[in-house]
Design a protein around this motif. Structure first.
Motif, PDB file in Angstrom:
ATOM      1  N   ARG A  27      -2.790   8.554  -2.965  1.00 13.40           N
ATOM      2  CA  ARG A  27      -3.630   9.046  -2.698  1.00 13.40           C
ATOM      3  C   ARG A  27      -4.926   9.194  -1.265  1.00 13.40           C
ATOM      4  NH1 ARG A  27      -6.014  10.823  -8.804  1.00 13.40           N
ATOM      5  NH2 ARG A  27      -5.581  12.789  -8.939  1.00 13.40           N
ATOM      6  N   ARG A  28      -4.145   7.432  -1.646  1.00 13.21           N
ATOM      7  CA  ARG A  28      -5.341   6.786  -0.667  1.00 13.21           C
ATOM      8  C   ARG A  28      -4.465   6.507   1.024  1.00 13.21           C
ATOM      9  NH1 ARG A  28      -5.223   0.477  -1.350  1.00 13.21           N
ATOM     10  NH2 ARG A  28      -5.187   1.520  -3.496  1.00 13.21           N
ATOM     11  N   HIS A  29      -2.986   6.397   1.124  1.00 12.45           N
ATOM     12  CA  HIS A  29      -2.391   6.466   2.261  1.00 12.45           C
ATOM     13  C   HIS A  29      -1.767   7.730   2.551  1.00 12.45           C
ATOM     14  CE1 HIS A  29      -3.286   2.138   2.204  1.00 12.45           C
ATOM     15  NE2 HIS A  29      -2.641   1.918   0.668  1.00 12.45           N
ATOM     16  N   GLY A  30      -2.025   8.697   0.982  1.00 13.76           N
ATOM     17  CA  GLY A  30      -0.894  10.102   1.896  1.00 13.76           C
ATOM     18  C   GLY A  30       0.374   9.826   1.031  1.00 13.76           C
ATOM     19  N   SER A  31       0.293   8.270   1.091  1.00 13.28           N
ATOM     20  CA  SER A  31       2.172   9.160   0.593  1.00 13.28           C
ATOM     21  C   SER A  31       3.211   6.726   0.276  1.00 13.28           C
ATOM     22  CB  SER A  31       3.682   9.318   1.656  1.00 13.28           C
ATOM     23  OG  SER A  31       3.281   7.794   2.388  1.00 13.28           O
ATOM     24  N   CYS A  32       3.246   7.166  -1.130  1.00 12.53           N
ATOM     25  CA  CYS A  32       3.868   6.044  -1.510  1.00 12.53           C
ATOM     26  C   CYS A  32       5.566   5.219  -1.735  1.00 12.53           C
ATOM     27  CB  CYS A  32       3.443   5.547  -2.282  1.00 12.53           C
ATOM     28  SG  CYS A  32       3.153   3.544  -2.675  1.00 12.53           S
ATOM     29  N   LYS A  65      -3.144  15.243   2.179  1.00  9.01           N
ATOM     30  CA  LYS A  65      -3.248  14.191   3.771  1.00  9.01           C
ATOM     31  C   LYS A  65      -2.250  14.234   5.300  1.00  9.01           C
ATOM     32  CE  LYS A  65      -5.456  10.308   1.803  1.00  9.01           C
ATOM     33  NZ  LYS A  65      -6.273  10.631   1.526  1.00  9.01           N
ATOM     34  N   GLY A 114       0.863  -1.038   0.547  1.00  7.50           N
ATOM     35  CA  GLY A 114      -0.020   0.485   0.182  1.00  7.50           C
ATOM     36  C   GLY A 114       0.357   1.181   0.226  1.00  7.50           C
ATOM     37  N   THR A 115       1.748   1.515   1.033  1.00  4.71           N
ATOM     38  CA  THR A 115       2.669   2.664   1.681  1.00  4.71           C
ATOM     39  C   THR A 115       3.288   2.464   0.714  1.00  4.71           C
ATOM     40  OG1 THR A 115       2.648   2.088   3.548  1.00  4.71           O
ATOM     41  CG2 THR A 115       2.075   3.740   3.381  1.00  4.71           C
ATOM     42  N   ARG A 120      -1.944   4.766  -4.823  1.00  4.56           N
ATOM     43  CA  ARG A 120      -2.173   3.691  -2.909  1.00  4.56           C
ATOM     44  C   ARG A 120      -1.643   5.658  -2.656  1.00  4.56           C
ATOM     45  NH1 ARG A 120      -1.397   0.635  -6.441  1.00  4.56           N
ATOM     46  NH2 ARG A 120      -1.654  -1.444  -6.232  1.00  4.56           N
TER      47      ARG A 120
END
Length: 353
Positions: A104-109, A281, A76-77, A102
């Motif tokens: 956008r979903r978690h804040g970072s990748c 985020k 994910g990240t 990812r």
């Protein structure tokens, strides 16, 4: 002499050559569009002049048409991806789309890509990120004939190892910093050599480690397979950045680093570490947008220095070049055009025009 083509005609021509080399039409069209965009952006070093090398790489088996990324790790990240020697223009876009979703979903990748064929202009991937509202950092290494000398060294030991940073700016075009850690990109020396031009002092050393202004020393063998080398920018500072790109883009990604004698292979492999951050985020977005705009405005208020019309930020020269070349066409020197014609002939397609 030179040849001027519209972007549309050039893209169609290149797509035909790539399709003849084995790519499905959709892949050929996407790679051709990416290469022409590099030319439009003023970066001929990463444009259609790469086609002959790509064709050679396909024929020698180092570049695998119709191949995409394979995910080894997806937390994910964090994403660890294998490019499987596919076209970097395809692999890079696939990796960025996965990383953007990812982030956008978690804040970072954090995304690592190893074993990709030549990624091309790294700024394209930063442009994808900023269009999605993300900050991106890219560190890339190059597995090919080593063309850049370490600071204090007398021969090539690594590649041009680019670094790129993209930062969205609210209400205005983004900041996109994209640079080779060598004084100039290797491809710019190919372009200069094809045009019969010399380059400024401080860019190159010859096969004996002596300063030279002849770009041919890093393009054609200088006897017994020897080549000269490019210098890093900023002396020890650029050298340090180049090593960081090799360690992060090559070692950390699992794609590998260069530590062997040069060979004559035409394949160019890249590894890339990309870090994507969503300011929305992070909790600092209002201040980020306000302070970024204030600083950029402050820079642009500076009086023009001698030999300049105004202050620009990274990304502006490329956008200006795109507008100009879209109107005026893309100019190819005779040597580059002939190389593309010859590449088409190798895969059984006659380039017209």
């Amino acid at each position: 002499m030179s040849k001027t083509l519209t972007p549309e005609k050039l893209q169609d021509l290149v797509a035909h050559v790539l399709a003849a080399a084995g790519s499905a039409q959709a892949e050929a069209d996407k790679v051709a569009a990416n290469l022409v965009l590099a030319n439009l952006s003023g970066h001929d070093s990463h444009g259609v002049g790469m086609v002959p090398r790509y064709v050679d790489a396909v024929l020698e088996g180092g570049l695998k048409p119709n191949t995409g990324v394979r995910a080894g790790v997806d937390l994910g990240t964090m994403l660890a991806l294998d490019g499987q020697r596919g076209y970097g223009q395809i692999v890079g876009e696939q990796a960025m789309r996965m990383g953007i979703e990812r982030a956008r979903r978690h804040g970072s990748c954090i995304v690592t890509v190893g074993n990709s064929h030549h990624l091309g202009r790294i700024g394209h991937f930063a442009e994808m990120a900023v269009e999605a509202g993300l900050v991106s950092l890219h560190f890339v290494n190059v597995l090919s004939r080593p063309v850049v000398a370490p600071f204090g060294g007398g021969d090539g030991r690594f590649g041009t190892n680019p670094c790129c940073i993209g930062i969205p700016l609210e209400g205005q075009p983004p900041f996109v910093l994209d640079f080779a850690t060598s004084r100039v990109a290797q491809g710019k020396m190919r372009v200069a050599h094809n045009k019969g031009e010399r380059v400024p002092e401080g860019y190159l050393i010859d096969a004996q480690g002596r300063p030279t202004t002849d770009p041919g020393v890093v393009v054609v063998p200088q006897g017994e397979g020897l080549f000269g080398a490019l210098m890093t920018f900023g002396e020890h500072k650029g050298y340090g950045m180049a090593v960081a790109c090799e360690l992060l883009g090559g070692a950390l990604t699992g794609g590998g680093t260069w530590h062997r004698p040069a060979d004559t292979a035409r394949t160019v492999l890249n590894g890339m570490l990309a870090v994507l951050i969503d300011p929305a985020k992070l909790g600092t977005r209002p201040a980020f947008e306000r302070e970024a705009a204030a600083f950029v405005d402050w820079l642009r208020q500076a009086p023009a220095g001698q030999g300049h019309d105004r202050v620009r930020i990274a990304g502006e020269p490329e956008r200006e070049a795109r507008a100009r070349r879209a109107r005026e066409g893309i100019v190819l020197d005779d040597a580059t055009w002939q190389e593309i014609v010859d590449a088409g002939r190798k895969v059984g397609w006659a380039v017209a025009g």
